[in-house]
Design a protein around this motif. Structure first.
Motif, mmCIF file in Angstrom:
data_model
loop_
_atom_site.group_PDB
_atom_site.id
_atom_site.type_symbol
_atom_site.label_atom_id
_atom_site.label_comp_id
_atom_site.label_asym_id
_atom_site.label_seq_id
_atom_site.Cartn_x
_atom_site.Cartn_y
_atom_site.Cartn_z
ATOM 1 N N LEU A 122 -10.972 8.755 -17.675
ATOM 2 C CA LEU A 122 -11.676 10.327 -17.721
ATOM 3 C C LEU A 122 -11.647 9.960 -19.467
ATOM 4 O O LEU A 122 -12.833 11.019 -20.158
ATOM 5 N N THR A 132 -6.989 13.257 -9.489
ATOM 6 C CA THR A 132 -7.170 13.095 -10.714
ATOM 7 C C THR A 132 -9.000 14.159 -10.874
ATOM 8 O O THR A 132 -9.539 14.208 -11.942
ATOM 9 N N MET A 140 -11.816 13.539 -9.528
ATOM 10 C CA MET A 140 -12.962 12.560 -9.513
ATOM 11 C C MET A 140 -13.930 12.645 -7.884
ATOM 12 O O MET A 140 -12.349 12.607 -6.910
ATOM 13 N N SER A 141 -14.517 12.082 -8.156
ATOM 14 C CA SER A 141 -15.710 12.174 -6.895
ATOM 15 C C SER A 141 -15.020 10.848 -5.689
ATOM 16 O O SER A 141 -14.324 9.752 -6.810
ATOM 17 N N TYR A 181 -15.770 2.664 -9.459
ATOM 18 C CA TYR A 181 -13.958 2.389 -10.786
ATOM 19 C C TYR A 181 -13.299 0.959 -10.354
ATOM 20 O O TYR A 181 -12.857 0.026 -10.618
ATOM 21 N N ALA A 189 -16.535 7.941 -7.079
ATOM 22 C CA ALA A 189 -16.534 7.603 -8.508
ATOM 23 C C ALA A 189 -15.161 6.622 -8.709
ATOM 24 O O ALA A 189 -14.842 5.735 -8.924
ATOM 25 N N ALA A 210 -8.720 11.304 -5.280
ATOM 26 C CA ALA A 210 -9.470 12.285 -5.668
ATOM 27 C C ALA A 210 -9.240 13.454 -5.910
ATOM 28 O O ALA A 210 -9.904 14.286 -7.197
#
Length: 160
Positions: free
Chosen positions: A60, A20, A22-23, A30, A26, A17
């Motif tokens: 993303l 990237t 991202m959470s 994925y 998320a 996380a």
């Protein structure tokens, strides 16, 4: 299935996380869609390959380019598992999505050009527009945004 990997070969979900942007939720999403695959430690914790940084980063970027989740899944399914994609892998993706991106660019340019005309007119309604679509003649060609679908205003000119 428990897999033992050298410490440097994998990342926790939190590390992934952070790398990237991202959470964690998320990444889990994925993962549930198969874009990345975690292995489990003996303590049942997720561990991700470092190559998953690139896979998620591609997802993303692809979203920003307008690719759907299905299109992203299809592309990532062609990448190798267990190793970082190499330049040839990325080149193959580039070739496959280039046509779709060009079509989107053309649609955006056409929309921009038609929007400029509508803003100049002020009505913003093709049903009422006396410049592009008097008496809603475009409706005779079918539903939808006729001009964005390739029809031209002169295609609808007729003697009334």
């Amino acid at each position: 299935m428990e897999i033992f990997l050298p410490q440097s070969a994998h990342l926790t979900i939190g590390e992934l996380a952070r790398r990237t942007g991202m959470s964690v939720s998320a990444i889990r999403f994925y993962e549930s869609r198969g874009l990345v695959r975690a292995v489990r430690t003996s303590g049942n914790q997720r561990r991700f390959m470092r190559a998953d940084i690139r896979r998620l980063s591609f997802a993303l970027i692809a979203q920003q380019l307008g690719l759907t989740l299905s299109e992203i899944e299809a592309e990532l399914s062609l990448l190798p598992q267990g190793r970082a994609p190499n330049p040839q892998d990325w080149q193959a993706i580039s070739v496959r999505i280039r046509g779709a991106l060009q079509a989107r660019i053309a649609m955006l340019e056409k929309t921009r050009d038609l929007l400029d005309g509508c803003i100049g007119c002020g009505c913003l309604s093709l049903a009422k527009c006396h410049l592009y679509n008097p008496n809603d003649r475009a409706a005779r060609a079918g539903a939808g945004p006729r001009f964005l679908l390739g029809d031209r205003a002169q295609d609808f000119e007729d003697v009334e």
